[in-house]
Design a protein around this motif. Structure first.
Motif, PDB file in Angstrom:
ATOM      1  N   VAL A 278     -30.131  50.045  40.353  1.00 49.27           N
ATOM      2  CA  VAL A 278     -30.912  49.191  39.459  1.00 49.27           C
ATOM      3  C   VAL A 278     -30.601  49.579  38.013  1.00 49.27           C
ATOM      4  O   VAL A 278     -30.714  50.757  37.640  1.00 49.27           O
ATOM      5  CB  VAL A 278     -32.417  49.333  39.736  1.00 49.27           C
ATOM      6  N   LEU A 279     -30.188  48.567  37.218  1.00 53.41           N
ATOM      7  CA  LEU A 279     -29.894  48.795  35.801  1.00 53.41           C
ATOM      8  C   LEU A 279     -31.089  48.357  34.973  1.00 53.41           C
ATOM      9  O   LEU A 279     -31.621  47.249  35.157  1.00 53.41           O
ATOM     10  CB  LEU A 279     -28.649  48.007  35.379  1.00 53.41           C
ATOM     11  N   ASP A 280     -31.523  49.208  34.047  1.00 55.33           N
ATOM     12  CA  ASP A 280     -32.639  48.853  33.168  1.00 55.33           C
ATOM     13  C   ASP A 280     -32.199  47.804  32.147  1.00 55.33           C
ATOM     14  O   ASP A 280     -31.060  47.808  31.670  1.00 55.33           O
ATOM     15  CB  ASP A 280     -33.141  50.090  32.425  1.00 55.33           C
ATOM     16  N   SER A 281     -33.146  46.917  31.808  1.00 53.30           N
ATOM     17  CA  SER A 281     -32.871  45.892  30.797  1.00 53.30           C
ATOM     18  C   SER A 281     -34.131  45.657  29.984  1.00 53.30           C
ATOM     19  O   SER A 281     -34.894  44.713  30.247  1.00 53.30           O
ATOM     20  CB  SER A 281     -32.410  44.584  31.460  1.00 53.30           C
ATOM     21  N   PRO A 282     -34.390  46.517  28.988  1.00 51.82           N
ATOM     22  CA  PRO A 282     -35.636  46.389  28.210  1.00 51.82           C
ATOM     23  C   PRO A 282     -35.732  45.079  27.443  1.00 51.82           C
ATOM     24  O   PRO A 282     -36.836  44.647  27.099  1.00 51.82           O
ATOM     25  CB  PRO A 282     -35.577  47.596  27.267  1.00 51.82           C
ATOM     26  N   TYR A 283     -34.581  44.450  27.156  1.00 53.60           N
ATOM     27  CA  TYR A 283     -34.613  43.184  26.408  1.00 53.60           C
ATOM     28  C   TYR A 283     -34.354  41.978  27.310  1.00 53.60           C
ATOM     29  O   TYR A 283     -33.992  40.904  26.844  1.00 53.60           O
ATOM     30  CB  TYR A 283     -33.581  43.227  25.273  1.00 53.60           C
ATOM     31  N   ARG A 284     -34.468  42.179  28.636  1.00 46.39           N
ATOM     32  CA  ARG A 284     -34.388  41.107  29.636  1.00 46.39           C
ATOM     33  C   ARG A 284     -33.004  40.438  29.674  1.00 46.39           C
ATOM     34  O   ARG A 284     -32.873  39.274  30.006  1.00 46.39           O
ATOM     35  CB  ARG A 284     -35.482  40.046  29.392  1.00 46.39           C
ATOM     36  N   GLU A 285     -31.978  41.169  29.290  1.00 46.67           N
ATOM     37  CA  GLU A 285     -30.630  40.645  29.371  1.00 46.67           C
ATOM     38  C   GLU A 285     -30.033  40.969  30.738  1.00 46.67           C
ATOM     39  O   GLU A 285     -30.423  41.949  31.376  1.00 46.67           O
ATOM     40  CB  GLU A 285     -29.745  41.262  28.283  1.00 46.67           C
ATOM     41  N   ILE A 286     -29.110  40.167  31.178  1.00 43.48           N
ATOM     42  CA  ILE A 286     -28.428  40.405  32.452  1.00 43.48           C
ATOM     43  C   ILE A 286     -26.975  40.804  32.221  1.00 43.48           C
ATOM     44  O   ILE A 286     -26.484  41.784  32.785  1.00 43.48           O
ATOM     45  CB  ILE A 286     -28.493  39.144  33.348  1.00 43.48           C
ATOM     46  N   THR A 287     -26.287  40.054  31.364  1.00 42.69           N
ATOM     47  CA  THR A 287     -24.853  40.258  31.182  1.00 42.69           C
ATOM     48  C   THR A 287     -24.541  41.613  30.545  1.00 42.69           C
ATOM     49  O   THR A 287     -23.690  42.356  31.041  1.00 42.69           O
ATOM     50  CB  THR A 287     -24.264  39.124  30.309  1.00 42.69           C
ATOM     51  N   LYS A 288     -25.218  41.946  29.464  1.00 44.48           N
ATOM     52  CA  LYS A 288     -24.873  43.152  28.710  1.00 44.48           C
ATOM     53  C   LYS A 288     -25.005  44.436  29.529  1.00 44.48           C
ATOM     54  O   LYS A 288     -24.098  45.279  29.519  1.00 44.48           O
ATOM     55  CB  LYS A 288     -25.739  43.225  27.449  1.00 44.48           C
ATOM     56  N   PRO A 289     -26.119  44.651  30.276  1.00 41.63           N
ATOM     57  CA  PRO A 289     -26.212  45.886  31.068  1.00 41.63           C
ATOM     58  C   PRO A 289     -25.100  46.020  32.109  1.00 41.63           C
ATOM     59  O   PRO A 289     -24.570  47.113  32.330  1.00 41.63           O
ATOM     60  CB  PRO A 289     -27.588  45.772  31.731  1.00 41.63           C
ATOM     61  N   VAL A 290     -24.750  44.895  32.760  1.00 43.66           N
ATOM     62  CA  VAL A 290     -23.696  44.949  33.778  1.00 43.66           C
ATOM     63  C   VAL A 290     -22.353  45.299  33.151  1.00 43.66           C
ATOM     64  O   VAL A 290     -21.613  46.158  33.651  1.00 43.66           O
ATOM     65  CB  VAL A 290     -23.610  43.607  34.542  1.00 43.66           C
ATOM     66  N   VAL A 291     -22.031  44.635  32.043  1.00 40.15           N
ATOM     67  CA  VAL A 291     -20.748  44.886  31.376  1.00 40.15           C
ATOM     68  C   VAL A 291     -20.677  46.331  30.894  1.00 40.15           C
ATOM     69  O   VAL A 291     -19.646  47.008  31.060  1.00 40.15           O
ATOM     70  CB  VAL A 291     -20.551  43.894  30.206  1.00 40.15           C
ATOM     71  N   GLN A 292     -21.764  46.843  30.312  1.00 43.84           N
ATOM     72  CA  GLN A 292     -21.775  48.234  29.843  1.00 43.84           C
ATOM     73  C   GLN A 292     -21.597  49.209  30.998  1.00 43.84           C
ATOM     74  O   GLN A 292     -20.862  50.199  30.892  1.00 43.84           O
ATOM     75  CB  GLN A 292     -23.087  48.526  29.101  1.00 43.84           C
ATOM     76  N   TYR A 293     -22.263  48.936  32.116  1.00 44.73           N
ATOM     77  CA  TYR A 293     -22.160  49.823  33.280  1.00 44.73           C
ATOM     78  C   TYR A 293     -20.719  49.872  33.803  1.00 44.73           C
ATOM     79  O   TYR A 293     -20.196  50.959  34.091  1.00 44.73           O
ATOM     80  CB  TYR A 293     -23.106  49.333  34.373  1.00 44.73           C
ATOM     81  N   VAL A 294     -20.086  48.699  33.909  1.00 46.12           N
ATOM     82  CA  VAL A 294     -18.707  48.645  34.422  1.00 46.12           C
ATOM     83  C   VAL A 294     -17.760  49.356  33.463  1.00 46.12           C
ATOM     84  O   VAL A 294     -16.869  50.115  33.885  1.00 46.12           O
ATOM     85  CB  VAL A 294     -18.287  47.181  34.651  1.00 46.12           C
ATOM     86  N   ARG A 295     -17.929  49.118  32.162  1.00 44.02           N
ATOM     87  CA  ARG A 295     -17.037  49.745  31.192  1.00 44.02           C
ATOM     88  C   ARG A 295     -17.224  51.265  31.154  1.00 44.02           C
ATOM     89  O   ARG A 295     -16.252  52.015  31.001  1.00 44.02           O
ATOM     90  CB  ARG A 295     -17.271  49.144  29.807  1.00 44.02           C
ATOM     91  N   GLU A 296     -18.465  51.732  31.305  1.00 41.57           N
ATOM     92  CA  GLU A 296     -18.699  53.177  31.352  1.00 41.57           C
ATOM     93  C   GLU A 296     -18.032  53.794  32.581  1.00 41.57           C
ATOM     94  O   GLU A 296     -17.476  54.901  32.519  1.00 41.57           O
ATOM     95  CB  GLU A 296     -20.201  53.460  31.365  1.00 41.57           C
ATOM     96  N   HIS A 297     -18.080  53.088  33.688  1.00 43.14           N
ATOM     97  CA  HIS A 297     -17.413  53.585  34.894  1.00 43.14           C
ATOM     98  C   HIS A 297     -15.902  53.675  34.666  1.00 43.14           C
ATOM     99  O   HIS A 297     -15.261  54.641  35.109  1.00 43.14           O
ATOM    100  CB  HIS A 297     -17.717  52.671  36.082  1.00 43.14           C
ATOM    101  N   ARG A 298     -15.347  52.685  33.999  1.00 48.89           N
ATOM    102  CA  ARG A 298     -13.911  52.696  33.714  1.00 48.89           C
ATOM    103  C   ARG A 298     -13.550  53.855  32.786  1.00 48.89           C
ATOM    104  O   ARG A 298     -12.517  54.504  32.964  1.00 48.89           O
ATOM    105  CB  ARG A 298     -13.497  51.367  33.065  1.00 48.89           C
ATOM    106  N   ARG A 299     -14.411  54.126  31.798  1.00 46.92           N
ATOM    107  CA  ARG A 299     -14.122  55.224  30.877  1.00 46.92           C
ATOM    108  C   ARG A 299     -14.180  56.579  31.590  1.00 46.92           C
ATOM    109  O   ARG A 299     -13.386  57.476  31.325  1.00 46.92           O
ATOM    110  CB  ARG A 299     -15.101  55.203  29.702  1.00 46.92           C
ATOM    111  N   SER A 300     -15.120  56.712  32.509  1.00 48.61           N
ATOM    112  CA  SER A 300     -15.245  57.988  33.221  1.00 48.61           C
ATOM    113  C   SER A 300     -14.158  58.164  34.279  1.00 48.61           C
ATOM    114  O   SER A 300     -13.801  59.300  34.614  1.00 48.61           O
ATOM    115  CB  SER A 300     -16.623  58.085  33.879  1.00 48.61           C
ATOM    116  N   SER A 301     -13.624  57.059  34.809  1.00 44.03           N
ATOM    117  CA  SER A 301     -12.557  57.130  35.828  1.00 44.03           C
ATOM    118  C   SER A 301     -11.456  56.141  35.463  1.00 44.03           C
ATOM    119  O   SER A 301     -11.345  55.062  36.056  1.00 44.03           O
ATOM    120  CB  SER A 301     -13.123  56.817  37.213  1.00 44.03           C
TER     121      SER A 301
END
Length: 677
Positions: free
Chosen positions: A571-594
């Motif tokens: 579950v990704l938190d979204s304090p501003y009720r956005e859907i796209t931004k949290p998903v994109v940030q999560y995927v990009r962070e995963h790419r940066r770490s691996s």
């Protein structure tokens, strides 16, 4: 399910044709003439009038120049036709002026010709249709208030006919063109016979005087020369479209070059005879034709509301029994038809040239794609949209549009003839056969003469028409030239970027694949996406949802646990009720770490059957895809779920058009369909 848009499409353009049927669309000479030569033939209807419009700025004082200007136009027509016959024989592949100039003067010069011709084709449609509407209004003056609507409607009709295919449009347009030729020749012969035997009727405007513009009746020296040159430049509208046959050689039946050259000769002779005849009759009957009706002296009523008849209308009224006779309406009808259909020359030339440019990567590749009827549909639609916009902007006024005309065509004339001279120079440098050398020398003389004369006319047109609006055509051609160069640079850059240098390095596999299934709710579409992701066996797999509403997220987690789904739910938190931004940030962070690990994102999507349903579904998925596609190392995979309204691929397919005639077997029945007793 009955598909209304598809049914309308078939009604307008007909059934689809197979690629192997392309040979059936090739044209015999009798159809090629009205298709490719209707523009120069129809220009007879307004070329004489354009000469008179210029000369009458000085009242009647300078009308004596008309025969000499007409003679100059005829001589130029002969030179251009002979020159382009050489192009047809030397370059039968259909590139016309563009191919000649590109191969002999370089790619940049070729693009100048291409840009000029594309602009001129647009102007051909606008001017021809506007002039045709003028002739309709000459017979039915009550339609004057609907000028623009009529013009745009005719452009739409022409586009629809051309979308049906070249051969079919040729059959539809052949009769009006031949009726126009017959009607004009009947009028010319009748008029000349009457004049020769002493019966010389006068035009309806012969008794009207003409007020010269201030100071224009006393022009001398340089001023008179410029007036004559301007009239000559306007009369050169008779030459527009001459090059279309050289661009359309591939559409002819074999022997293609010979048939195209013969058609061009017939077109040139016919156009000259009609132009000379109309000009002679206009002079002998003293037709007065002015740019502003208020110049006419002696008209009854308000000059601002006076509808001036075209030159052709006045001649038909004078020599064929008045403006209420059958022959008068016949001439007006076929003239209006052929002027509107003259735009068909551009509807064939523009898509062909655009297709060649797209093949050379100077225009979007879609321009090279043939439509259902084997016509270049995208080029036809693009031409119709731009020409319709011009007609609306200029209120379908021929006088306003004509100033943007013919500059482009004489640019292509001049450069192509210079290119042909270079072509023959190379031939003479490599050939030793006396017969071949003699033919090349004769052709070089013809093309050299064409280069000199068309260059002179180009200078005249540029000088006399530049300030009146021709500068817009120059700017349009320049912008088009820059755009085509930019498109080519883009395609070249993409090709260079995608070129394979080291296959082993380029095809290196990622160290691992991490799968991410996006989840909004737990339903059938989600379960299908999970199942598909598991079938692809990524190294790691997780489901991801965004906590927009806490209650809905808690319910989803409870359902997830209750169904015993093995894939972990993050579950990704979204304090501003956005859907796209949290998903994109999560995927990009995963790419940066691996960074050596690829990420495969699985997105469940609904497949719907109605356009309005697209507005109700898949919006979040579209936004997510548009953002994730810009992230390197991320693959976006849509997993479709077909709703009940969606067309189903497992339903029995309809048979293709002509399947029975070709002996093709009927499609297999759906295994689930109940058998009839």
């Amino acid at each position: 399910m009955f598909n209304v848009p598809q049914a309308l499409k078939r009604l307008v353009i007909g059934k689809a044709m197979r690629s192997e049927e392309l040979g059936e669309t090739l044209l015999p000479k009798r159809l090629a003439l009205p298709i490719f030569a209707s523009d120069p033939l129809s220009s007879v209807a307004y070329a004489t009038g354009e000469i008179l419009l210029v000369l009458t700025v000085g009242g009647t004082a300078f009308l004596y120049l008309t025969p000499w200007i007409g003679l100059g136009v005829v001589a130029l027509m002969a030179v251009v036709v002979m020159s382009y016959r050489q192009v047809v024989h030397a370059y039968p592949s259909g590139g016309g002026s563009y191919e000649v100039v590109s191969k002999n003067l370089g790619a940049n010069s070729g693009l100048v010709v291409a840009a000029s011709l594309l602009v001129d084709y647009v102007m051909t449609v606008a001017v021809s249709v506007a002039s045709g509407v003028d002739n309709i209004i000459s017979a039915f003056s009550g339609l004057a208030d609907h000028r623009v609507a009529l013009a745009v409607a005719f452009v739409v009709l022409l586009a629809a006919m051309n979308l049906r295919g070249v051969r079919e449009s040729g059959k539809a347009f052949a009769a009006p063109t031949y009726l126009f030729i017959g009607g004009i020749l009947l009028m010319v012969v009748t008029g000349l016979v009457r004049v020769v035997f002493g019966d010389n009727p006068q035009a309806p405007t012969a008794a009207l005087g003409i007020n010269p513009e201030d100071g224009k009746d006393t022009l001398q020296g340089l001023g008179l020369l410029l007036l004559g040159l301007r009239a000559f430049a306007s009369g050169c509208t008779a030459l527009t479209g001459v090059e279309a046959i050289s661009n359309g050689v591939p559409a002819f039946r074999t022997p293609k070059a010979k048939n195209a050259a013969t058609t061009m000769a017939v077109m040139g002779i016919t156009a000259v005879v009609m132009f000379v005849g109309v000009t002679v009759l206009a002079l002998t009957s003293h037709v007065h034709y002015v740019e502003n009706a208020c110049q006419l002296v002696g008209i009854s009523g308000d000059c601002a509301s006076y509808t001036q008849q075209t030159v052709i209308a006045q001649l038909a009224s004078t020599f064929l029994g008045g403006d209420n006779g059958i022959l008068f309406y016949f001439i007006q009808a076929v003239t209006a038809l052929v002027l509107i259909l003259a735009a068909n020359t551009a509807f064939n030339g523009f898509p062909l040239l655009a297709s060649i440019l797209a093949e050379h990567r100077y225009l979007p590749r879609q321009m090279h794609t043939r439509g259902d009827r084997l016509a270049f549909s995208n080029g036809i639609i693009a031409l119709a949209v731009v020409a319709g916009g011009l007609l609306w902007f200029y209120q379908a006024d021929v006088t306003s549009l004509i100033h943007l005309y013919i500059l482009g065509v004489f640019t292509s004339f001049t450069l192509s003839q210079i290119g042909m001279v270079r072509h023959w120079n190379r031939t003479l440098a490599t050939q030793s056969d006396p017969a071949v050398r003699g033919a090349a020398q004769r052709s070089r003389i013809i093309n050299g003469l064409g280069a000199v004369t068309t260059a002179l006319v180009l200078v005249i047109v540029l000088i006399t028409k530049f300030a009146q609006g021709a500068w817009l055509a120059v700017v349009a051609a320049l912008l088009l030239w820059l755009m085509m160069r930019g498109i080519r640079r883009h395609y070249d850059a993409v090709s260079a970027e995608l070129a394979v240098e080291d296959p082993r390095e380029e095809s290196a596999k990622p160290s691992r694949v991490h799968g991410v299934v996006l989840v909004s709710k737990l339903h059938k579409a989600t379960l299908r996406a999970l199942g598909y992701a598991q079938a692809l066996r990524p190294d790691t797999l997780e489901a991801v949802t965004v906590a927009v509403e806490n209650d809905a997220t808690d319910e989803l987690k409870a359902q997830w646990d209750a169904h015993g789904i093995e894939v972990p739910l993050k579950v990704l938190d979204s304090p501003y009720r956005e859907i796209t931004k949290p998903v994109v940030q999560y995927v990009r962070e995963h790419r940066r770490s691996s960074p050596r690990e690829a990420v495969a994102v699985f997105i469940p999507e609904y497949v719907v059957g109605h356009w309005w349903e697209h507005l109700l579904h898949n919006q979040s998925a579209l936004w997510l895809k548009s953002r994730l596609l810009f992230t390197p190392g991320v693959m976006v995979i849509s997993v479709p779920w077909q709703l009940a309204s969606a067309p189903r691929a497992d339903r029995p397919a309809r048979r293709a058009p002509g399947a029975v005639r070709r002996g093709e077997p009927a499609p297999a029945k759906d295994v689930h369909e109940p058998q009839k007793a």
